[in-house]
Each structure stands twice: as structure tokens, then as C-alpha cells.
Design a protein around this motif. Sequence first.
Motif, PDB file in Angstrom:
ATOM      1  N   THR A  38       0.813  -1.214   0.000  1.00  0.00           N
ATOM      2  CA  THR A  38       0.000   0.000   0.000  1.00  0.00           C
ATOM      3  C   THR A  38       0.849   1.267   0.000  1.00  0.00           C
ATOM      4  O   THR A  38       0.561   2.216  -0.718  1.00  0.00           O
ATOM      5  CB  THR A  38      -0.951   0.006   1.213  1.00  0.00           C
ATOM      6  OG1 THR A  38      -1.755  -1.168   1.159  1.00  0.00           O
ATOM      7  CG2 THR A  38      -1.819   1.249   1.228  1.00  0.00           C
ATOM      8  N   TRP A  39       1.915   1.291   0.789  1.00  0.00           N
ATOM      9  CA  TRP A  39       2.727   2.504   0.940  1.00  0.00           C
ATOM     10  C   TRP A  39       4.132   2.371   0.382  1.00  0.00           C
ATOM     11  O   TRP A  39       4.936   3.286   0.514  1.00  0.00           O
ATOM     12  CB  TRP A  39       2.793   2.905   2.418  1.00  0.00           C
ATOM     13  CG  TRP A  39       1.438   3.194   2.959  1.00  0.00           C
ATOM     14  CD1 TRP A  39       0.740   2.438   3.858  1.00  0.00           C
ATOM     15  CD2 TRP A  39       0.590   4.283   2.620  1.00  0.00           C
ATOM     16  NE1 TRP A  39      -0.492   2.989   4.099  1.00  0.00           N
ATOM     17  CE2 TRP A  39      -0.599   4.139   3.352  1.00  0.00           C
ATOM     18  CE3 TRP A  39       0.715   5.380   1.763  1.00  0.00           C
ATOM     19  CZ2 TRP A  39      -1.649   5.039   3.256  1.00  0.00           C
ATOM     20  CZ3 TRP A  39      -0.327   6.278   1.682  1.00  0.00           C
ATOM     21  CH2 TRP A  39      -1.497   6.099   2.422  1.00  0.00           C
ATOM     22  N   ASP A 127       5.838   7.802   3.631  1.00  0.00           N
ATOM     23  CA  ASP A 127       4.751   8.540   2.979  1.00  0.00           C
ATOM     24  C   ASP A 127       4.000   9.316   4.058  1.00  0.00           C
ATOM     25  O   ASP A 127       3.634   8.754   5.098  1.00  0.00           O
ATOM     26  CB  ASP A 127       3.821   7.551   2.262  1.00  0.00           C
ATOM     27  CG  ASP A 127       2.859   8.233   1.315  1.00  0.00           C
ATOM     28  OD1 ASP A 127       2.148   9.158   1.752  1.00  0.00           O
ATOM     29  OD2 ASP A 127       2.824   7.829   0.136  1.00  0.00           O
ATOM     30  N   ALA A 128       3.797  10.594   3.845  1.00  0.00           N
ATOM     31  CA  ALA A 128       3.122  11.437   4.839  1.00  0.00           C
ATOM     32  C   ALA A 128       1.720  10.933   5.162  1.00  0.00           C
ATOM     33  O   ALA A 128       1.201  11.198   6.248  1.00  0.00           O
ATOM     34  CB  ALA A 128       3.078  12.884   4.355  1.00  0.00           C
ATOM     35  N   ALA A 133       2.926   3.879   9.872  1.00  0.00           N
ATOM     36  CA  ALA A 133       4.380   4.065   9.950  1.00  0.00           C
ATOM     37  C   ALA A 133       4.729   5.298  10.776  1.00  0.00           C
ATOM     38  O   ALA A 133       5.687   5.280  11.557  1.00  0.00           O
ATOM     39  CB  ALA A 133       4.979   4.172   8.553  1.00  0.00           C
ATOM     40  N   ARG A 134       3.971   6.354  10.620  1.00  0.00           N
ATOM     41  CA  ARG A 134       4.244   7.580  11.368  1.00  0.00           C
ATOM     42  C   ARG A 134       4.055   7.362  12.867  1.00  0.00           C
ATOM     43  O   ARG A 134       4.851   7.841  13.668  1.00  0.00           O
ATOM     44  CB  ARG A 134       3.382   8.721  10.846  1.00  0.00           C
ATOM     45  CG  ARG A 134       3.797   9.093   9.402  1.00  0.00           C
ATOM     46  CD  ARG A 134       3.111  10.300   8.898  1.00  0.00           C
ATOM     47  NE  ARG A 134       3.566  11.468   9.661  1.00  0.00           N
ATOM     48  CZ  ARG A 134       3.085  12.679   9.484  1.00  0.00           C
ATOM     49  NH1 ARG A 134       2.149  12.909   8.581  1.00  0.00           N
ATOM     50  NH2 ARG A 134       3.527  13.685  10.208  1.00  0.00           N
ATOM     51  N   ARG A 160       4.332  11.633  -3.912  1.00  0.00           N
ATOM     52  CA  ARG A 160       4.474  11.278  -2.499  1.00  0.00           C
ATOM     53  C   ARG A 160       5.101  12.444  -1.756  1.00  0.00           C
ATOM     54  O   ARG A 160       6.193  12.894  -2.081  1.00  0.00           O
ATOM     55  CB  ARG A 160       5.352  10.049  -2.313  1.00  0.00           C
ATOM     56  CG  ARG A 160       5.548   9.729  -0.823  1.00  0.00           C
ATOM     57  CD  ARG A 160       6.357   8.494  -0.582  1.00  0.00           C
ATOM     58  NE  ARG A 160       7.392   8.768   0.400  1.00  0.00           N
ATOM     59  CZ  ARG A 160       8.127   7.839   0.967  1.00  0.00           C
ATOM     60  NH1 ARG A 160       7.977   6.576   0.638  1.00  0.00           N
ATOM     61  NH2 ARG A 160       9.049   8.168   1.834  1.00  0.00           N
ATOM     62  N   ASP A 161       4.381  12.922  -0.753  1.00  0.00           N
ATOM     63  CA  ASP A 161       4.950  13.831   0.219  1.00  0.00           C
ATOM     64  C   ASP A 161       5.538  12.934   1.307  1.00  0.00           C
ATOM     65  O   ASP A 161       4.880  11.976   1.742  1.00  0.00           O
ATOM     66  CB  ASP A 161       3.887  14.734   0.830  1.00  0.00           C
ATOM     67  CG  ASP A 161       3.226  15.654  -0.190  1.00  0.00           C
ATOM     68  OD1 ASP A 161       3.825  15.901  -1.261  1.00  0.00           O
ATOM     69  OD2 ASP A 161       2.110  16.134   0.084  1.00  0.00           O
ATOM     70  N   SER A 162       6.754  13.219   1.740  1.00  0.00           N
ATOM     71  CA  SER A 162       7.420  12.357   2.715  1.00  0.00           C
ATOM     72  C   SER A 162       7.539  13.032   4.072  1.00  0.00           C
ATOM     73  O   SER A 162       7.940  14.198   4.163  1.00  0.00           O
ATOM     74  CB  SER A 162       8.822  11.975   2.224  1.00  0.00           C
ATOM     75  OG  SER A 162       8.728  11.163   1.080  1.00  0.00           O
ATOM     76  N   ALA A 163       7.189  12.285   5.110  1.00  0.00           N
ATOM     77  CA  ALA A 163       7.394  12.722   6.489  1.00  0.00           C
ATOM     78  C   ALA A 163       8.779  12.250   6.912  1.00  0.00           C
ATOM     79  O   ALA A 163       9.101  11.076   6.760  1.00  0.00           O
ATOM     80  CB  ALA A 163       6.321  12.137   7.392  1.00  0.00           C
TER      81      ALA A 163
END
Length: 187
Positions: A38-39, A127-128, A133-134, A160-163
Motif C-alpha cells: 500500500t505505501w 509517505d506522509a 508508519a508515522r 508522495r509527500d514524505s514525512a
Amino acid sequence: MFEPLGPRLEGRIVVLEPLGPQHVDGIRVAAADERIWTWMWTTDIDAWLQHTFGTEWLHPFAVLQEERVVGSTSYLTQEPQHLRIEIGNTWMHPSMWDTGANVEAKYLLLRHAFEELGCRRVEFKTDAKNERARRALAALPAEFEGIHRKHMVVRGGERRDSAWYAVIDDDWPEVKAALESRLESKS
């Protein structure tokens, strides 16, 4: 500084072993659940394997439980001159979710990075939109450092915006104690 990047790292729940051709069949079995992808940057196991084995700066590990492959994780971007490394490209079969396997894998990689490789900083990017995961990174605890907008193109063209998160050497004793406490509760 970063030699050796890929020794066998042994824990109580999982063992991290440098990923090699002997793990490919197990990787394919463990990665068969579509929820894993998914991510990830791709949804194609063949593309993932080609990238993982064909990227010079990526040092992948098979995550094993009782000698059975249950996932993979990697040391990614390495900047020896800056005493910095990234951990990522991590996935586990859903049967391993919430078992402590990911906690222990991160613990083993972080301990090796800080105590053996002499890193001052270990980075994580996700992935933000990947809340699971966050939450896991915040629980390490890793410090949230912001969102990098349009950081990557993934899964055939998606933005993809990344955190970004990091643990630095000053934080390591506290993070290590927290991870060891979490792992002790899994015994």
C-alpha cells in the motif's frame, strides 16, 4: 566508517540477515499479501527485487523469524562524511504486525548504527499519508522533522509527500531504553 554495514543482527523476536539470493523465495512468499505494498514505492515484487539487489547504496536485510523470511528492511542513504545513515524500505508480513518484530528490527539497526558504525544521525522517511508508519516512528521515539512536499514519484506516477524523522546520538540512550522496555514487555 560503515564497514561492515551488513552483519547478521540477532534479536529474540527476529534476526536480520544480509539479503541474498537464498532469501528470494521466502521474500516472495512473505510479500504475497497486497497490504504490504500500500505505501511502498512500487506494488511489483519483481521491480522491488531488481531495485533492492541492483542499488549500490542500499544494504538490505531479510527479516527472519525462526529462519523463515517474514519481511525486509534496509540501510539506505549513507553519508559517512556526515556520520549519517537512513533506515527504510521496510515491510513485514501482516502476521508480524503488532508482535514487536518491527520494534526489534529498528532496535537492532539503530544499535548497530550508533554503537558499531559511529553514526550521529539515523533518518527515516515515510509517505506522509502512512499513519501506521508515522505512529511507529513517533513511538520509537524518533523526532518528526517535517514534510517534504512532492519528495518522490511512486507507484507508477503518484506524488508522495514524505514525512521525515530522525534519531540523533544525543537521543540514543533514551530511545534505546524505550525500545528495550517495549521489547521486554513482548517477552
